[in-house]
Design a protein around this motif. Structure first.
Motif, short mmCIF file in Angstrom:
data_model
loop_
_atom_site.label_atom_id
_atom_site.label_comp_id
_atom_site.label_asym_id
_atom_site.label_seq_id
_atom_site.Cartn_x
_atom_site.Cartn_y
_atom_site.Cartn_z
N LYS A 157 0.83 -1.21 0.00
CA LYS A 157 0.00 0.00 0.00
C LYS A 157 0.86 1.25 0.00
CE LYS A 157 -2.63 -1.58 3.43
NZ LYS A 157 -3.70 -1.66 4.46
N SER A 158 1.96 1.23 0.72
CA SER A 158 2.87 2.39 0.72
C SER A 158 3.50 2.59 -0.65
CB SER A 158 3.98 2.18 1.77
OG SER A 158 3.46 2.07 3.06
N LEU A 159 3.88 1.50 -1.30
CA LEU A 159 4.56 1.59 -2.60
C LEU A 159 3.64 2.14 -3.68
CD1 LEU A 159 7.11 0.90 -4.31
CD2 LEU A 159 6.02 -1.31 -4.76
N VAL A 160 2.40 1.66 -3.74
CA VAL A 160 1.52 2.03 -4.85
C VAL A 160 0.63 3.22 -4.52
CG1 VAL A 160 1.51 -0.37 -5.61
CG2 VAL A 160 -0.37 0.47 -4.20
N ASN A 161 0.85 3.83 -3.36
CA ASN A 161 -0.02 4.93 -2.94
C ASN A 161 -0.08 6.05 -3.97
OD1 ASN A 161 -1.66 6.35 -0.95
ND2 ASN A 161 0.10 7.71 -0.71
N GLY A 162 1.02 6.31 -4.64
CA GLY A 162 1.05 7.40 -5.62
C GLY A 162 0.78 6.97 -7.04
N PHE A 163 0.52 5.68 -7.26
CA PHE A 163 0.25 5.21 -8.61
C PHE A 163 -1.07 5.79 -9.12
CE2 PHE A 163 2.78 0.94 -8.77
CZ PHE A 163 3.90 1.61 -8.34
N SER A 164 -1.14 6.08 -10.39
CA SER A 164 -2.37 6.56 -10.99
C SER A 164 -2.44 6.06 -12.42
CB SER A 164 -2.44 8.09 -10.96
OG SER A 164 -1.37 8.65 -11.70
N GLY A 165 -3.63 6.07 -12.97
CA GLY A 165 -3.81 5.61 -14.34
C GLY A 165 -5.06 4.77 -14.48
N ARG A 166 -5.33 4.34 -15.70
CA ARG A 166 -6.53 3.57 -15.97
C ARG A 166 -6.49 2.24 -15.23
NH1 ARG A 166 -8.41 1.34 -21.93
NH2 ARG A 166 -10.39 0.41 -21.24
N ASN A 167 -7.57 1.95 -14.54
CA ASN A 167 -7.74 0.68 -13.80
C ASN A 167 -6.79 0.50 -12.62
OD1 ASN A 167 -9.81 -0.21 -15.51
ND2 ASN A 167 -8.36 -1.11 -16.96
N TYR A 168 -6.00 1.52 -12.28
CA TYR A 168 -5.05 1.35 -11.19
C TYR A 168 -5.76 1.08 -9.86
CZ TYR A 168 -0.70 2.44 -13.63
OH TYR A 168 0.39 2.39 -14.45
N ALA A 169 -6.85 1.81 -9.61
CA ALA A 169 -7.57 1.61 -8.35
C ALA A 169 -8.13 0.20 -8.26
CB ALA A 169 -8.70 2.64 -8.22
N HIS A 170 -8.61 -0.30 -9.40
CA HIS A 170 -9.15 -1.66 -9.43
C HIS A 170 -8.05 -2.69 -9.17
CE1 HIS A 170 -11.61 -5.06 -10.55
NE2 HIS A 170 -10.75 -5.40 -11.49
N ILE A 171 -6.88 -2.46 -9.74
CA ILE A 171 -5.77 -3.39 -9.53
C ILE A 171 -5.35 -3.40 -8.07
CG2 ILE A 171 -3.38 -3.93 -10.16
CD1 ILE A 171 -3.96 -2.48 -12.84
N LYS A 172 -5.31 -2.22 -7.46
CA LYS A 172 -4.97 -2.15 -6.04
C LYS A 172 -5.96 -2.96 -5.21
CE LYS A 172 -3.13 2.56 -6.40
NZ LYS A 172 -3.32 3.96 -6.00
N ARG A 173 -7.25 -2.80 -5.50
CA ARG A 173 -8.26 -3.54 -4.75
C ARG A 173 -8.11 -5.05 -4.93
NH1 ARG A 173 -11.62 0.76 -6.54
NH2 ARG A 173 -12.40 -0.50 -8.27
N MET A 174 -7.77 -5.46 -6.14
CA MET A 174 -7.56 -6.87 -6.39
C MET A 174 -6.38 -7.41 -5.59
SD MET A 174 -9.93 -8.00 -8.36
CE MET A 174 -9.22 -9.56 -8.84
#
Length: 280
Positions: free
Chosen positions: A101-118
């Motif tokens: 969660k710390s690593l990907v906190n700043g990630f953005s882009g299409r479907n990124y939120a969905h990938i995080k949830r997965m």
């Protein structure tokens, strides 16, 4: 690219389909979070890079630039390596769910939120499987935990478990300080320092041993928390449940009722009575 990822792409291509990243990740999700040899759920920068379609070097750079306390970094990340197609040893980084969660906190882009949830859902699934939440956790009997030898055994077993984690000795020290702070308001070193200042113990005394002498109800609580941590609970779960506040009351009632083993009725405890000044 990882072999499992190539296989999925090849299968879609042969079927006349354009590889769809989202479907691709869904098929491979069970491989993106994996159990470590010590029985914990983890992922690594290679898997993160593949799922989010980033260069592995870029993910490593993001990790290196994270502004984290040393204790947080050591508890949630671990250096690793892999062998690439040229048979060269390359760096990678392993991480816990918190680290992810710390690593990907700043990630953005299409479907990124969905990938995080997965990812998070898979972490939760695997952690539940590894911890055996499908079966009730079998804890040590409360009365048994008023026994000093049982407390020492619980502390020793948890220490062995934590030393096998990526954080190693740093994670163990952080845990001891956190649990002492939960129960006494002081780190282990601060608690011992207060005891030395009051003339109760020498500086070489451990915080947990001094707790056993002065506040046996809290020492028994610490042992129960040790046992639950080893069985898969987290310190956050236990403190949110109020264990550090309410369980000492149960152990204190046992002590006051005289049902604790005689070895806990130490001279320092009976002589000094309660010790609110160590917690002030």
């Amino acid at each position: 690219m990882k072999n499992w990822l190539k296989r999925i792409i090849r299968k879609d291509t042969l079927a006349g389909k354009r590889p769809r990243p989202n479907l691709l990740r869904l098929k491979a999700m069970r491989e993106l979070v994996f159990p470590t040899e010590s029985g914990n759920a983890a992922t690594d920068t290679l898997r993160v890079a593949a799922a989010f379609e980033k260069q592995h070097e870029d993910v490593l750079s993001i990790y290196d630039e994270l502004k984290l306390l040393p204790s947080i970094r050591s508890c949630n990340f671990g250096e690793g390596f892999y062998t690439d197609a040229q048979n060269e040893r390359k760096r990678s980084v392993l991480m816990t769910c918190t680290g992810f969660k710390s690593l990907v906190n700043g990630f953005s882009g299409r479907n990124y939120a969905h990938i995080k949830r997965m990812f998070l859902a898979e972490f939760e699934r695997l952690e539940a499987q590894l911890r055996g939440y499908e079966q009730p956790l079998q804890g040590l009997p409360l009365l048994g935990l008023t026994n000093r030898s049982t407390q020492v055994d619980a502390e020793t077993q948890l220490a062995q478990h934590l030393l096998a984690q990526p954080a190693g000795a740093h994670g163990l020290a952080a845990y001891h300080n956190n649990i002492m702070r939960c129960l006494t308001g002081k780190t282990a070193a601060e608690y011992v320092q207060a005891g030395v200042f009051a003339g109760i113990c020498p500086p070489s005394t451990s915080g947990r041993e001094l707790l056993r002498q002065l506040e046996p109800a809290k020492a028994a609580t610490a042992a129960w928390m040790d046992d639950q941590m080893r069985r898969g609970r987290t310190l956050t779960q236990l403190t949110k449940a109020g264990v550090h506040k309410y369980l000492p009351l149960a152990f204190e009632a046992m002590l006051r009722a005289g049902i604790a083993p005689a070895e806990l009725q130490t001279e320092s405890h009976s002589t000094h009575g309660d010790w609110p000044r160590l917690n002030a």
